[in-house]
Design a protein around this motif. Structure first.
Motif: not given
Length: 230
Positions: A85-86, A165-166, A212-216, A221-223
């Motif tokens: 979904t992400l 869970g992201f 970059e804003s979201v991945i932070r 454990d989901k990255q």
């Protein structure tokens, strides 16, 4: 029966006026659209146009929607690239950026300019007339298209991302607002030529900022599950 006749008449008149407005936009650009030009081309008076549209801003909004069909047609295939979904949400942003920076004035009219009215109501009015634009689109895509407020649109989809869970649910609204502001800021920069970006550069830079804003905020454990490359 009378109600049906009135609705049929309204539909016909919308098609006449929006068809004329679309032609003028294609020939002269959206900045040159006026009620008088639209009415003349449609074969009616300006006063008749005002019977169906509040002002030229509303007419521009509805006519601009006719230029978003490419975005709607491309959106499902972009989202299909995502494995979760992400990723699908990120690819939906890629699609939106790609089309919006190609037609900045069109998307500014729809998503940025002051309409002096409730945009959601205007969008509902539009899709009552142009229901066929939604035919064939998956239900989740239709819900995205029908939500004019970008923060709400993102929040709705981000909620599913949180459920997977992201991200944390508490961060949903923040991410929605941040990503919207990033796009609006880049659109303003792009339209005002504060930086001489190409469409591709503006798209890539916006997606970089969004990613970059979201991945932070994605759980560590989901990255590794997020494989988004634009």
């Amino acid at each position: 029966m009378i109600s049906n006749r009135k609705e049929m008449q309204r539909t016909r008149m919308w098609h006449y006026f929006l068809g004329a407005a679309t032609e003028i936009m294609e020939e002269e650009g959206i900045d040159h659209v006026t009620i008088r030009k639209i009415a003349d081309r449609a074969g009616f008076t300006s006063s008749t146009a005002y019977n169906y549209f509040k002002d030229v801003t509303h007419l521009k909004f509805f006519a601009a929607m006719r230029f978003t069909t490419g975005y709607m047609e491309d959106l499902p295939s972009y989202m299909d690239k995502g494995n979760n979904t992400l990723e699908k949400w990120l690819y939906s942003w890629e699609c939106f950026c790609h089309h919006s920076f190609q037609q900045p004035k069109i998307y500014s009219v729809i998503f940025i300019e002051n309409l002096g009215s409730i945009a959601a109501d205007m969008l509902n009015d539009y899709y009552q007339i142009y229901q066929h634009d939604l035919i064939g689109l998956p239900k989740p895509i239709q819900s995205i298209i029908m939500e004019h407020d970008f923060s709400k649109r993102s929040s709705s989809y981000l909620q599913h991302i949180a459920e997977e869970g992201f991200i944390e649910t508490k961060d949903v609204a923040l991410i929605a607002d941040i990503t919207l502001m990033l796009w609006k800021g880049m659109m303003s920069t792009f339209m005002n030529q504060r930086r001489l970006y190409t469409v591709e550069e503006a798209t890539d830079q916006t997606l970089h900022y969004i990613y970059e804003s979201v991945i932070r905020m994605v759980h560590k454990d989901k990255q590794e599950e997020v494989n988004f490359r634009w």
